[in-house]
Design an enzyme around this catalytic site. Structure first.
Site, PDB file in Angstrom:
ATOM      1  N   CYS B 138      18.734 -69.737  39.796  1.00  0.00           N
ATOM      2  CA  CYS B 138      18.098 -68.543  40.035  1.00  0.00           C
ATOM      3  C   CYS B 138      17.023 -69.442  41.056  1.00  0.00           C
ATOM      4  O   CYS B 138      16.183 -70.226  40.582  1.00  0.00           O
ATOM      5  CB  CYS B 138      17.282 -68.179  38.896  1.00  0.00           C
ATOM      6  SG  CYS B 138      18.494 -66.910  38.348  1.00  0.00           S
ATOM      7  N   CYS B 349      33.595 -44.282  73.131  1.00  0.00           N
ATOM      8  CA  CYS B 349      32.342 -44.534  72.895  1.00  0.00           C
ATOM      9  C   CYS B 349      31.581 -45.581  73.847  1.00  0.00           C
ATOM     10  O   CYS B 349      30.366 -45.398  74.136  1.00  0.00           O
ATOM     11  CB  CYS B 349      31.954 -44.876  71.354  1.00  0.00           C
ATOM     12  SG  CYS B 349      32.708 -46.685  71.074  1.00  0.00           S
ATOM     13  N   CYS B 382      36.090 -63.514  73.225  1.00  0.00           N
ATOM     14  CA  CYS B 382      35.022 -63.809  72.328  1.00  0.00           C
ATOM     15  C   CYS B 382      35.034 -62.943  70.833  1.00  0.00           C
ATOM     16  O   CYS B 382      34.696 -63.151  70.186  1.00  0.00           O
ATOM     17  CB  CYS B 382      33.748 -63.427  72.939  1.00  0.00           C
ATOM     18  SG  CYS B 382      33.320 -61.841  73.124  1.00  0.00           S
ATOM     19  N   CYS B 385      33.974 -57.248  71.228  1.00  0.00           N
ATOM     20  CA  CYS B 385      34.462 -56.069  71.542  1.00  0.00           C
ATOM     21  C   CYS B 385      35.129 -55.493  70.283  1.00  0.00           C
ATOM     22  O   CYS B 385      35.068 -54.306  69.622  1.00  0.00           O
ATOM     23  CB  CYS B 385      35.238 -55.878  72.697  1.00  0.00           C
ATOM     24  SG  CYS B 385      36.717 -56.816  72.735  1.00  0.00           S
TER      25      CYS B 385
END
Lengths: 440, 433
Positions: B138, B349, B382, B385
């Protein structure tokens, strides 16, 4: 259904007082903040978003929805109002299902677009509830512009001109400003006197004076305006109504636009007479607005009769569904022939490559009241000699007419669809053109 | 049908899903409900010495939301149990008696004095509990008092306390590790050196979830002030997976059993932890968000997936992904992929385009009618996308076969493995043997 609803003829007071109130409340209540956040979270923030391209005023929809997401509904409203000063009204009356929401990629993806119209209303209502006007007028230019017609085109033009520091006088023939926003749209879309509230809010920009009850051609001429003002914008809409003769039904025949205007201005709907059986002839939004409101006023049977096929109706599918869900019957491919005892005779039609033809087969619909909603026309003011195109004022891409220093936009000008949002875009763009001309 | 029964360092449970030491396991009422819902075991919320600690009386949790207020991460400033030791011990004993087939592990946190640990271990043993977990994790509150993460951040203390505990009890000793360190292998090695039977990780991450801009104070805010808390939930899963993998592939610690903790929300998360070497998993935030019933999805999902894959028990795939966790320098530089957009799935989109055009390699073209295509001559593969596309499976990475031309580099893809260690640009390159 009470006995008064089954009473033949055109009579008032068919419903209980409570029923009138219930029937004419907001048909599509606004989103609450929670609903707005859930709806906003569905927006993908598309690149070069198709919804923007589908909006005649090109509101940056992904940006304003992101502002709602980020907890800035007032900022969202400013994004909207920057492009469309009547964004509040457009959020209520735009056929979004054929504009932004049809283009939404989530319509393509899931058949459920982002609720752009409802979110726009949430943002603009939030801002307007504060009374804030987020724009500041530029320093006075000393120029003065006359705007004819205080409808969407005229108001949008006036606000943008005032923003640039010009003085504007808006003249409208009716008793109140607002044009079709005030007189022509179903009341369940614009409850709580929204059209006037929006104008009051819009006027906070300053520099605009509205004169009502004065008409071009009757009270003043275009030449006088050109003499007295640095520029003129014509946005007086359509004053004519397409004629439809219906022998034998003259006593029962009225215009849907007048019916709606009367209804909108009524302060006691129980005193508004309505037929037991109403037939609306036409297929556009006005036909739907008239038919649905007839039903809401207590008509027992309401039928829209359209001469072509359902797919060709001017009213969107959403509007058609709203009508049928309200209990209105749609009859397509039928045209009126004549009035008969207690009704109207129709003939079925067929669309052929060389036009629309009657099939010879007829039927009769019982009707105490017939409303025609078959379109409006440009009724040119006496003395104005503007070049026309397809029966409306010819304008170039900036809204310039054939006469120097005169611009036009909205329904009276040839160009885009006869929609509130299109009128706003045309009024705004004409104002920018006027501003450029006056600044030159 | 897959056999989900679990044996973790001798502690048996009907499935590998334990509730982590946290508010859901604070008392008898909750734990009974958890067992009724189907949880395989619990780690009882951390016990300490009397007089018991107290908690704040204002808000204890802060949150990070995703879309639609989906909980991605919660932080807390709650401390260990705030009830008397005797009460907890009595309840543990009662629950264990009634649920003998479920794992009952008790979390402990007492000061770094041997007698403290010896005493409490004796008390816990009397309850019939199956094991103990030493809370060295903790990051808030208790650490200020020299416990929790204050111990977990010093390997020597871990080893010392682990050794005391192993000497004092017959029960298996699990050491719970804090992620608030630089290299998780050091505390893991210390636990092993101290004789611990297992490690569990991760505990929560030190965090401030947000700042209240009206109060100008961190959330959760207590009378105008805030204190850092411990962050957990789906947001910390990547951190947890890496730390589990680090221990699982370390030469010194690879044999130590691991109980995986950190953002386990579905069966898939659990399978991932197990594939990286965990013997079981512990769950907290998902239960705190959705209630105990979520374990039913976890059990059914894991079982179905194992059936599909032909794994009879979790041992069959435990650690299978560990050999595939390597250092960057050994990654095959001759492996070439290109993004591929499934036009039938594309909803236009344009987020792939915006991401690539603005922030990556200008390797996606956009036509006037919103058709998006990958430009192989620019695509460095990469994966951005793929990551930002809202439609699952719409954009994928396709491997170029050996012999194919990589239009970006103008070079033919080589079949042989070639990594940085032998790359001509590497000043320290070693020639291939």
């Amino acid at each position: 259904m009470g006995a008064t609803q089954r009473q033949d003829g055109i009579v008032a007071g068919r419903l209980s007082p409570e029923a009138y109130v219930e029937n004419f409340t907001d048909a599509y209540p606004p989103l609450d903040p929670h609903e707005a956040l859930v709806a906003a979270d569905r927006c993908y923030f598309c690149h070069d978003a198709p919804c923007i391209a589908a909006c005649p005023t090109e509101i940056d929809i992904p940006l304003f929805i992101r502002q709602i997401q980020a907890g800035s509904p007032k900022g969202a409203a400013k994004t909207i109002l920057n492009q469309n000063i009547l964004g509040g009204m457009c959020a209520r009356v735009c056929p979004t299902e054929t504009l932004c929401e049809e283009a939404c990629v989530r319509e393509l993806a899931e058949g459920k677009p982002v609720q752009i119209g409802a979110l726009q209303r949430f943002a603009t209502d939030t801002l307007m509830a504060t009374g804030e006007h987020p724009f500041t007028r530029a320093d006075p230019t000393g120029k003065i512009v006359a705007v004819i017609g205080a409808g969407p085109a005229g108001l949008a033009c006036a606000h943008r001109l005032a923003l640039h520091g010009h003085k504007v006088v808006v003249v409208d023939g009716r008793a109140k400003p607002g044009g079709l926003n005030e007189y022509g749209i179903a009341s369940y879309k614009t409850v709580d006197n929204f059209a006037q509230a929006e104008i009051d809010w819009l006027m906070k920009i300053g520099g605009i004076r509205i004169e009502t009850g004065a008409m071009l051609g009757r009270d003043f001429t275009l030449d006088e305006l050109r003499h007295d003002y640095d520029a003129v914008f014509l946005g007086m809409g359509l004053s004519g109504v397409n004629a439809l003769m219906l022998d034998g039904a003259e006593d029962r025949l009225g215009n849907a636009v007048d019916f709606i205007a009367t209804l909108r201005q009524s302060d006691d709907l129980s005193r508004l007479p309505i037929g037991r059986r109403v037939v609306v002839i036409g297929g556009g939004m006005t036909a739907v607005d008239a038919a649905v409101q007839s039903k809401l006023l207590g008509a027992q049977d309401v039928t829209i009769v359209y001469r072509r096929s359902q797919e060709r109706m001017g009213a969107s599918r959403h509007e058609q569904d709203h009508a049928t869900a309200s209990g209105v019957r749609l009859v397509c491919n039928a045209m009126p022939v004549r009035g008969v005892e207690g009704g109207v005779e129709f003939e079925y039609t067929q669309e052929t490559p060389d036009g629309l033809h009657g099939t010879g087969e007829t039927f009769t619909l019982a009707a105490d009241q017939v409303l025609r909603a078959i379109g409006q026309t440009y009724g040119e003011a006496p003395g104005a000699v503007l070049d026309l195109e397809r029966g409306k004022i010819r304008v170039d891409t900036e809204g310039r007419t054939s006469i120097a220093s005169v611009w036009a936009g909205g329904d009276c000008a040839a160009g885009g669809e006869d929609l509130t949002v299109t009128a706003v875009a045309e009024g705004r763009d004409a104002a920018e053109s006027i501003h450029r001309a006056l600044s030159a | 049908m897959a056999d989900l029964r679990n044996d973790f360092v001798g502690i048996k449970s009907p499935n590998p899903f334990w509730l982590a030491s946290a508010p859901p396991t604070d008392k008898e009422y909750n734990v009974r409900r958890a067992f009724e819902a189907g949880w395989g075991g619990v780690v009882w919320k951390t016990l300490g010495l009397d007089p018991h600690i107290v908690n704040v009386n204002g808000p204890r949790y802060g949150v990070i939301h995703g879309a639609d207020r989906r909980v991605l991460g919660i932080n807390n400033i709650e401390l260990i149990t705030d009830r008397p030791l005797e009460t907890n011990l009595r309840e543990i004993k009662a629950v264990k008696r009634d649920w003998p087939d479920r794992a009952m592990v008790v979390s402990l946190m007492v000061p770094c004095e041997e007698v403290c640990w010896t005493d409490i271990l004796r008390d816990v043993e009397e309850t019939g509990a199956d094991g103990v977990e030493l809370n060295f994790g903790c990051p808030h509150g208790m650490s200020e008092r020299g416990m929790g993460a204050a111990v977990g951040q010093v390997p020597e203390y871990i080893e010392m306390v682990a050794r005391w505990c192993k000497a004092a009890t017959r029960m298996p000793v699990i050491v719970k590790l804090t992620p608030n360190i630089t290299d998780i292998r050091y505390p893991a090695r210390a636990a092993l050196a101290g004789g611990a039977d297992a490690v569990s990780l991760i505990n929560t991450v030190s965090s401030i979830t947000s700042v209240n801009l009206d109060l100008m104070a961190p959330e959760p805010t207590i009378d105008g002030k805030g204190s850092h808390g411990g962050y957990c939930g789906p947001a910390v899963k990547p951190i947890a997976l890496n730390m589990v993998a680090e221990i699982a592939r370390d030469a010194q610690t690879r044999t130590i059993p691991i109980s995986g903790i950190g953002g386990v929300t579905t069966w898939r998360d659990a399978a991932e932890f197990i594939a990286l070497g965990a013997g079981n998993v512990q769950v907290c935030t998902a239960a705190m968000t959705y209630g105990f019933k979520i374990v039913q999805e976890m059990i059914a999902g894991l079982s179905d997936w194992m059936d599909e894959k032909g794994y009879a028990t979790t041992e069959d795939f435990k650690g299978m992904a560990v050999p595939n966790v390597t250092d960057w320098q050994y990654l095959n530089l001759n492996y070439v992929t290109k993004a591929r957009i499934d036009q039938d799935k594309c909803i236009q989109c344009g987020r792939c385009y915006a991401a690539c055009e603005d922030t990556s390699h200008q390797a996606i073209s956009m036509s006037a009618d919103r058709k998006f295509d990958v430009i192989d001559a620019e695509c460095v593969a990469c994966n951005l996308c793929v990551n930002v596309c809202p439609v699952d499976g719409c954009i994928t990475m396709e491997e170029l076969a050996p012999g194919a031309l990589d239009e970006r580099t103008g070079r033919v893809v080589e079949a042989a493995h070639g990594d940085w260690t032998g790359h001509p640009n590497n000043p320290g390159a070693v020639a291939a043997e």
